[in-house]
Enzyme design. Structure first.
Site, PDB file in Angstrom:
ATOM      1  N   GLU A 269      -9.580 -24.911 103.827  1.00 46.33           N
ATOM      2  CA  GLU A 269     -10.721 -24.125 103.355  1.00 46.33           C
ATOM      3  C   GLU A 269     -12.079 -24.603 103.869  1.00 46.33           C
ATOM      4  O   GLU A 269     -12.997 -23.799 104.008  1.00 46.33           O
ATOM      5  CB  GLU A 269     -10.736 -24.127 101.816  1.00 46.33           C
ATOM      6  CG  GLU A 269      -9.592 -23.361 101.182  1.00 46.33           C
ATOM      7  CD  GLU A 269      -9.596 -21.886 101.536  1.00 46.33           C
ATOM      8  OE1 GLU A 269     -10.689 -21.284 101.567  1.00 46.33           O
ATOM      9  OE2 GLU A 269      -8.504 -21.351 101.797  1.00 46.33           O
TER      10      GLU A 269
ATOM     11  N   SER B  60      14.440   2.115  51.219  1.00 43.68           N
ATOM     12  CA  SER B  60      15.220   1.384  50.209  1.00 43.68           C
ATOM     13  C   SER B  60      14.954  -0.111  50.175  1.00 43.68           C
ATOM     14  O   SER B  60      15.503  -0.811  49.307  1.00 43.68           O
ATOM     15  CB  SER B  60      16.719   1.632  50.444  1.00 43.68           C
ATOM     16  OG  SER B  60      17.035   2.994  50.227  1.00 43.68           O
TER      17      SER B  60
END
Length: 756
Positions: free
Chosen positions: A181, A453
């Site tokens: 880089e 239920s």
């Protein structure tokens, strides 16, 4: 014309304009530039310093503790080690590695600042841990692995990073990063004419952009301070700020900031910044454990994280890695032989996709519980360490169980699962929908639906607290019922099979989930006492005080249902569901503990009666298909739930170790076409067949006695009598009258089954 006339004639004049002195223009521009410079300078000094102090809160699972005799499957242990980033290694000697040969494991833990690395071995026999020993052969009572990092709480801009100091970064990574880089990093002042010229020549030769001329400092400035625009003003601002960064910070500080800041990938909505987090993201390993091939891939990805995404574009990523490996060999960072070796290796990714091991639903729960005590700013910047009860192994099986069932249904059918520890109230697993790796609508927390239920145990528990009026063998009429509402309308519930069943015993009415019998019982008790019971069981949401509530017209989320059933499973002891167990700061100092809180709300003797009836649900009633997957001798209890037009499928059940609530349905509230037993129960039974190893404790508490009664009449009987069953009663509430007794071989066999 006379002289007088000549002189008196007006002179022709040109318009004159006041000229702005050039020095004032320059002065104004200078002042403006000075102001801009001062602002940029302050931004650089404050922004970069502030950036280094911000660290998201990291969230961890429970630590897996291994003990002799503990239930554990080899696949589950291997899965946990993989989540921790342990490498399968033939020598099994390096920290963070293990070796497996059949059911035998040799493991070397990584250790930390407080506890050194530990080498141990174990054998799994019949899914139990045996032979837990140190590397020197001494027996060990227990060994704990590190907790698994399951996510982080990052800022709203979705960036995440794991901060490291420069000396913690392998030298090989720093060297190849600079080589690729910014070769002149330590000799330029932030702008490199040589790099720009080199990139220009390379791009002209290629006929396209193949190389950039930005230095590491410039890239850092772009990432931290600037937008992605390409205007001339932005480039000028970048140049000035680059010089300012070089002025205020050392080269090492700039490189450290870059290593922590650079964008290196995406995990769903989370942006992966910095090499330390990228190492975990791609390889599930800390930086210092990376090999040259893995380092080469990370450095190569810097050029274009999306373009070289190793999951979406593995060929590109591999080619880019190989370029970096060759460069490393050319500059003698590795040998040519090493370069060749790593080039023929796979990329070595730790997971099949970028989001394969993220748990957004559980993290959502953690974030919500944290908000009660911490601000978003603290969570996003202070580097808090959040320890939870999350169990990766249980989570894995919950996800697999739900996936297996939803695949057999319409693709619009969704689901949610909440799993907790019966004895502590810890939430150990949470599934928020069929797309388990993506954050979105969290159905486990936010799908507020009629529970059908599942409300019925609260109705029957209310009755059983009144032993002078109700026992498990009290007859209840299951005949048509009609209740007139305040507006003159009639509430006329029907049973699922559209039939009436006459007089039924109370325990049987719950086991078969008879609506008419439950409605009659609830109206006898009163709606307010039932609502009070629901509240005592841990439900804080206000439910409607209407008759339809008795059959589940009230709406709750799966998490709220789990809170209600947690109290039932805990024998009447209310324990608030808990995800977070402890919070520490970045240095490991404990900031807060979240202890288990317990409060008895229903007598254990009364709850034992309800357990009996709920075990009957899965033995003989609506949930009996549970034992298509579980062993017949493994005691569990539960309740099915379905709502009108089969819009919702529910099952809530527990054993001696875990409780789980499962919901299935559609987000648009249309019919899913599945009952509680046809959908949610299938998920539950698959999950418990995989993870539950402790049945319900059937030992009756003080105040409970068992008696033989006739299954039809509920009157006293004796063991060998036909149709007799062994039923618990609160002390002094058993029936006094005896039923006629006839004996047969079938009755004697039933007697033995009930006893043994």
């Amino acid at each position: 014309m006379t002289k007088k006339d000549k002189t008196s004639r007006p002179r022709s004049s040109k318009k004159t304009s006041a000229k702005f002195p050039w020095w004032k223009l320059i002065a104004s521009l200078s002042v403006l530039l000075a102001v801009v410079f001062i602002m940029l300078d302050a931004n650089v000094r404050y922004g970069l310093n502030e950036r280094q102090w911000q660290s998201p809160a990291r969230v961890y699972s429970r630590a897996l503790t291994l003990r002799a005799g503990q239930f554990l499957q080899a696949d589950d242990l291997r899965y946990e080690l993989t989540l921790l980033g342990y490498q399968l290694n033939s020598d099994g000697r390096r920290p963070g590695s293990y070796w497996q040969q059949g059911q035998h494991f040799s493991v070397v833990t990584r250790g930390n600042g407080e506890q050194p690395s530990q080498r141990f071995q174990l054998q799994l026999v019949n899914e139990r841990v045996t032979g837990l020993r140190s590397a020197w052969g001494s027996a060990l009572d227990q060994v704990s692995l590190e907790p698994v990092e399951i996510g982080s709480i990052y800022a709203s801009h979705k960036e995440d990073r794991l901060l490291v100091q420069l000396e913690e970064v392998p030298l090989s990574l720093r060297e190849i990063l600079l080589l690729v880089e910014d070769r002149d990093f330590y000799s330029h002042w932030g702008l490199s004419p040589k790099a720009i010229a080199r990139a220009l020549i390379a791009n002209i030769k290629a006929g396209r952009t193949v190389q950039g001329g930005s230095t590491i400092t410039q890239q850092l400035v772009k990432n931290v301070f600037l937008s992605r625009s390409r205007s001339l003003w932005r480039k000028a601002t970048e140049a000035v700020m680059t010089l300012l960064v070089e002025l205020h910070y050392s080269k090492d500080k700039i490189l450290e900031s870059y290593i922590n800041e650079i964008y290196l990938g995406q995990e769903g909505p989370r942006a992966i910044h910095g090499f330390a987090l990228a190492s975990q993201h791609y390889f599930n390993r800390p930086l210092y454990e990376l090999n040259p091939g893995q380092i080469a891939l990370l450095v190569g990805i810097v050029k274009g994280p999306s373009y070289y995404d190793p999951w979406r574009h593995p060929e590109r990523a591999e080619a880019r890695r190989d370029v970096v490996l060759k460069l490393m060999a050319q500059h003698q960072l590795i040998t040519p032989q090493q370069s060749d070796f790593y080039q023929i290796n796979s990329l070595g990714l730790a997971k099949p996709s970028a989001v394969a091991v993220v748990f957004p639903a559980y993290l959502d729960l953690v974030r919500r519980q944290l908000r009660r005590d911490y601000s978003e700013q603290e969570l996003q910047t202070q580097g808090l360490q959040i320890y939870t009860a999350f169990d990766p192994i249980v989570q894995r099986h919950a996800e697999q169980s739900l996936s297996a069932v939803v695949k057999t249904l319409d693709e619009s059918t969704e689901g949610a699962v909440v799993v907790s520890d019966v004895n502590s109230g810890d939430i150990v697993a949470l599934v928020g929908g069929r797309e388990m790796r993506y954050a979105g609508f969290n159905r486990a927390l936010d799908a507020v639906r009629p529970i059908g239920s599942l409300i019925k145990p609260a109705v029957y528990l209310t009755a059983l607290e009144q032993p002078k009026r109700y026992t498990l063998v009290t007859p209840i009429s299951d005949s048509p019922v009609a209740v007139e509402g305040g507006d003159g309308s009639l509430w006329q519930p029907q049973n699922f099979d559209r039939k009436s069943h006459g007089s039924v015993l109370l325990h049987n009415a719950l086991a078969q989930s008879y609506n008419q019998a439950t409605a009659r019982l609830g109206m006898q008790l009163g709606i307010e006492p039932v609502l009070n019971m629901v509240e005592r069981l841990g439900v804080s949401r206000k439910l409607p005080a209407v008759p339809a509530l008795l059959l589940g017209a009230g709406e709750l989320s799966p998490l709220e249902v789990a809170q209600m059933y947690q109290t039932i499973a805990s024998h009447g002891v209310s324990r608030p569901l808990r995800a977070i167990t402890q919070i520490s700061d970045q240095q490991g100092k404990t900031l807060a503990r979240y202890p288990v809180q317990s409060q008895p709300v229903v007598d254990a003797a009364v709850m034992h009666l309800l357990h009996y009836s709920m075990m009957e649900v899965v033995r003989e009633g609506t949930g009996k298909t549970v034992y298509q997957r579980l062993r017949e001798d493994f005691a569990v209890a539960g309740k099915t739930g379905s709502t009108n037009d089969l819009r919702d499928s529910w099952f809530a059940g527990f054993a001696g170790d875990y409780l789980a609530v499962v919901w299935m349905g559609r987000d648009d509230n249309q019919s899913a076409g599945i009952t509680g037993a046809g959908g949610a129960l299938k998920v539950w039974r698959e999950l418990f067949a995989r993870v539950s190893r402790q049945p319900i404790n059937l030992e009756p508490p003080a105040g409970v006695t068992y008696h033989w009664v006739d299954s039809d009449s509920g009157l006293l009987s004796s063991g060998p009598c036909d149709n007799a069953r062994y039923v618990p009663f609160l002390q002094g509430s058993a029936p006094q009258q005896k039923a006629p007794c006839s004996t047969s071989v079938k009755g004697v066999l039933q007697w033995f089954r009930e006893l043994f």
